[in-house]
Design an enzyme around this catalytic site. Structure first.
Site, mmCIF file in Angstrom:
data_model
loop_
_atom_site.group_PDB
_atom_site.id
_atom_site.type_symbol
_atom_site.label_atom_id
_atom_site.label_comp_id
_atom_site.label_asym_id
_atom_site.label_seq_id
_atom_site.Cartn_x
_atom_site.Cartn_y
_atom_site.Cartn_z
ATOM 1 N N GLU A 128 -6.814 -10.357 -5.157
ATOM 2 C CA GLU A 128 -5.696 -10.941 -3.736
ATOM 3 C C GLU A 128 -6.623 -11.062 -3.050
ATOM 4 O O GLU A 128 -7.512 -9.769 -1.855
ATOM 5 C CB GLU A 128 -4.698 -9.386 -3.254
ATOM 6 N N LYS B 20 -9.456 3.514 -1.076
ATOM 7 C CA LYS B 20 -11.195 3.159 0.158
ATOM 8 C C LYS B 20 -9.966 2.233 0.917
ATOM 9 O O LYS B 20 -10.210 0.991 0.748
ATOM 10 C CB LYS B 20 -12.805 2.633 -0.199
ATOM 11 N N GLU C 48 -10.763 -19.147 7.228
ATOM 12 C CA GLU C 48 -9.297 -19.002 7.341
ATOM 13 C C GLU C 48 -9.112 -18.801 8.937
ATOM 14 O O GLU C 48 -10.419 -17.495 9.195
ATOM 15 C CB GLU C 48 -8.712 -17.034 6.571
ATOM 16 N N CYS D 30 -3.258 -13.057 4.647
ATOM 17 C CA CYS D 30 -3.967 -14.041 3.950
ATOM 18 C C CYS D 30 -2.253 -15.246 4.376
ATOM 19 O O CYS D 30 -2.697 -16.024 3.189
ATOM 20 C CB CYS D 30 -4.355 -13.666 2.437
HETATM 21 P P1 ADP Z 1 -11.645 -8.080 6.465
HETATM 22 O O1 ADP Z 1 -13.395 -9.701 6.112
HETATM 23 O O2 ADP Z 1 -10.789 -8.472 6.283
HETATM 24 O O3 ADP Z 1 -12.009 -7.042 6.740
HETATM 25 P P2 ADP Z 1 -13.293 -7.497 3.248
HETATM 26 O O4 ADP Z 1 -13.671 -8.017 2.271
HETATM 27 O O5 ADP Z 1 -14.506 -7.278 4.463
HETATM 28 O O6 ADP Z 1 -11.997 -7.941 4.941
HETATM 29 O O7 ADP Z 1 -12.775 -6.129 3.626
HETATM 30 C C1 ADP Z 1 -11.060 -5.992 2.999
HETATM 31 C C2 ADP Z 1 -12.086 -4.090 2.417
HETATM 32 O O8 ADP Z 1 -13.317 -4.782 1.467
HETATM 33 C C3 ADP Z 1 -12.450 -3.155 2.811
HETATM 34 O O9 ADP Z 1 -11.662 -2.171 2.746
HETATM 35 C C4 ADP Z 1 -13.630 -3.410 3.450
HETATM 36 O O10 ADP Z 1 -14.404 -2.269 3.981
HETATM 37 C C5 ADP Z 1 -13.733 -3.769 2.113
HETATM 38 N N1 ADP Z 1 -15.234 -4.358 1.507
HETATM 39 C C6 ADP Z 1 -16.533 -4.539 2.291
HETATM 40 N N2 ADP Z 1 -17.036 -4.854 2.044
HETATM 41 C C7 ADP Z 1 -17.439 -4.477 0.513
HETATM 42 C C8 ADP Z 1 -18.297 -4.397 -0.215
HETATM 43 N N3 ADP Z 1 -19.626 -5.081 -0.443
HETATM 44 N N4 ADP Z 1 -18.410 -3.423 -1.502
HETATM 45 C C9 ADP Z 1 -16.898 -3.083 -1.512
HETATM 46 N N5 ADP Z 1 -16.132 -2.840 -0.383
HETATM 47 C C10 ADP Z 1 -16.186 -3.402 0.306
#
Ligand code: ADP
Length: 481
Positions: free
Chosen positions: A254, A178, A385, A288
């Protein structure tokens, strides 16, 4: 070149490109203009379920595929990626914003994970030994952990994909990937390349979605996914760890960082300035590993800050596709507003702005390279961050004080140390509470090295000799003899 036009826009499930349920699509926007670049299939939970079914169905055959065959698919994909550097780089720049030169760098970095793991695929060993009492033989096999869910972020859309796909392919695991909704095109292009390189249908399934939470939680609960490899924020990582607990899904995490740079009075200032610029400005600070807090010995702080400020002020900001641009747009408007509010908060806590610091008018999600000095320990950016082109500089007097400040964070991904003293270099490297240290360098990422963090920066390592371990289970066979 209409590079985005050539990339598949559908879900990739069981080796076939497919529309999402009810034909739903999501918009991928160019952060340099705010305009729509493409529309991509937007997976529903049911679509993702089909992807997990495809991964589960492909797992036994893939695990039985000879390691050499798996490795050679990665090797071919490595060669195709390198041959298509220009179009992949342009695609990444368009959907993510980084300058083309940096996007080319990421293509090379991403490809190297496939080359590295093509070599590791044939080196999965086990063990055979005699039990201490002499009464048993101990046979240890290493087998693929099973279907994996890979979740990637938008900041390194290609390399975060290859860093997870490479070891999974090498180990014999099937996958559901995903990608981040902001940057699915690079991942879809990568899936097409792997198919071209001979990856059998169902081994890699790709499901972009605008409903990450709705799609991922049922997959982790469903029982088919045996491992989650996630790169993203600590906040989301915590949620996913809790979800994985329910079905005891293995995890590699990570997560975020809050990297400190320590510049000692015995540092070579040319090296320290160069290293800090790299650690700070790679990917516009959207990494990061980005230098978040810069601690400089009081005796060299003035000169260091003015040299960094001069370098920052001389950078060219603009669309990453334009020649000569050093700093592209941030990923979206929310990203640049967060950077702006962190800078305002630091100034309210007494920081001085040496350059930058003003939010420009649109269009595009630009933020100027900014240098702050005299940043207080109470400023929010010391524990957040920044994810933007802002260098926050604070002075220190003693090594002890610098180390305490650097370690005063819940994160522990990477630290950067600039000193010419061998003793100090080793002492400080040992005492930094991080998974990685850059010693007189601002760049640690390397496919042949174990990348990862301690504390709340994550679990497990990616790349290096141990990067495949998270995709393998040990099985012990007891043999009376
Ligand atoms: P950023 O704030 O840098 O976008 P995120 O942690 O929100 O970092 O996003 C990293 C990945 O995690 C993306 O692929 C995002 O779609 C996914 N993501 C965000 N929220 C969820 C969730 N609740 N469950 C699973 N995946 C998630």
């Amino acid at each position: 070149m209409n590079v985005a036009g050539h990339v598949p826009k559908q879900l990739f499930i069981a080796g076939a490109w497919q529309d999402a349920e009810a034909g739903r699509t999501l918009s991928v926007d160019d952060p340099a203009t705010g305009k729509e670049l493409a529309r991509v299939a937007d997976a529903s939970p049911a679509d993702a379920e089909r992807a997990a079914d495809a991964a589960a169905a492909a797992q036994p055959g893939w695990a039985a595929t000879p390691p050499r065959v798996r490795g050679e698919i990665l090797r071919r994909a490595y060669e195709i990626i390198v041959a298509r550097t220009e179009e992949l780089a342009l695609l990444m720049t368009l959907e993510m914003g980084k300058p083309l030169e940096q996007a080319r760098g990421e293509v090379a970095y991403a490809a190297e994970f496939f080359r590295w793991f093509s070599e590791e695929a044939v080196r999965i060993d086990g063990g055979f030994s005699t039990a201490p009492d002499g009464g048993n033989r101990i046979l240890v096999l290493r087998q693929p952990v099973g279907p994996c869910l890979l979740i990637t972020p938008w900041n390194f859309p290609l390399a975060m994909g290859t860093r997870k796909i490479g070891p999974a392919v090498a180990a014999g695991c099937t996958m559901v990937l995903k990608p981040a909704p902001q940057t699915p095109l690079s991942t879809l292009a990568l899936a097409a390349i792997l198919a071209e390189a001979g990856l059998p249908g169902g081994v890699l399934n790709v499901v972009p979605t605008s409903d990450a939470a709705g799609v991922v939680e049922p997959l982790l609960r469903g029982g088919q996914i045996r491992k989650l490899s996630f790169t993203g924020s600590t906040q989301v990582g915590r949620i996913l760890l809790a979800q994985c607990a329910g079905t005891v899904v293995r995890t590699s995490m990570e997560l975020g960082g809050n990297a400190a740079v320590l510049v000692f009075d015995d540092a070579d200032l040319d090296v320290a300035v160069e290293g800090t610029m790299l650690a700070k400005m790679r990917n516009m600070g959207e990494a990061c590993t980005a230098a978040n807090r810069i601690f400089v010995h009081r005796s060299v702080a003035g000169e260091f800050a003015s040299r960094v400020a001069a370098r920052m002020a001389a950078l060219t900001v603009g669309p990453g596709t334009e020649p000569g641009v050093d700093v592209g747009p941030l990923i979206d408007d929310a990203g640049r507003r967060k950077v702006d509010s962190l800078v305002r908060d630091a100034v309210a806590h007494g920081a001085e702005v040496l350059t930058g610091g003003e939010l420009p008018a649109g269009p595009g999600c630009f933020y100027p390279p900014t240098v702050l000095t005299g940043v207080s320990g109470d400023a929010a950016l010391m524990q957040t961050e920044i994810f933007g082109p802002v260098a926050a500089i604070t002075e220190f007097d003693t090594e002890e004080e610098a180390l305490a400040a650097a370690n005063d964070t819940e994160w522990g991904l990477v630290g950067y140390v600039f000193t010419r003293s061998l003793d100090r270099a080793l002492r400080v490297s040992e005492r930094l509470e991080t998974g990685m240290v850059g010693l007189n360098t601002g760049l640690v990422s390397n496919p042949a090295a174990p990348f990862g963090g301690v504390k709340q920066s994550g679990l497990g390592r990616e790349g290096g000799r141990t990067g495949i371990d998270g995709f393998l289970e040990e099985k012990y066979v007891a043999i009376p003899f």
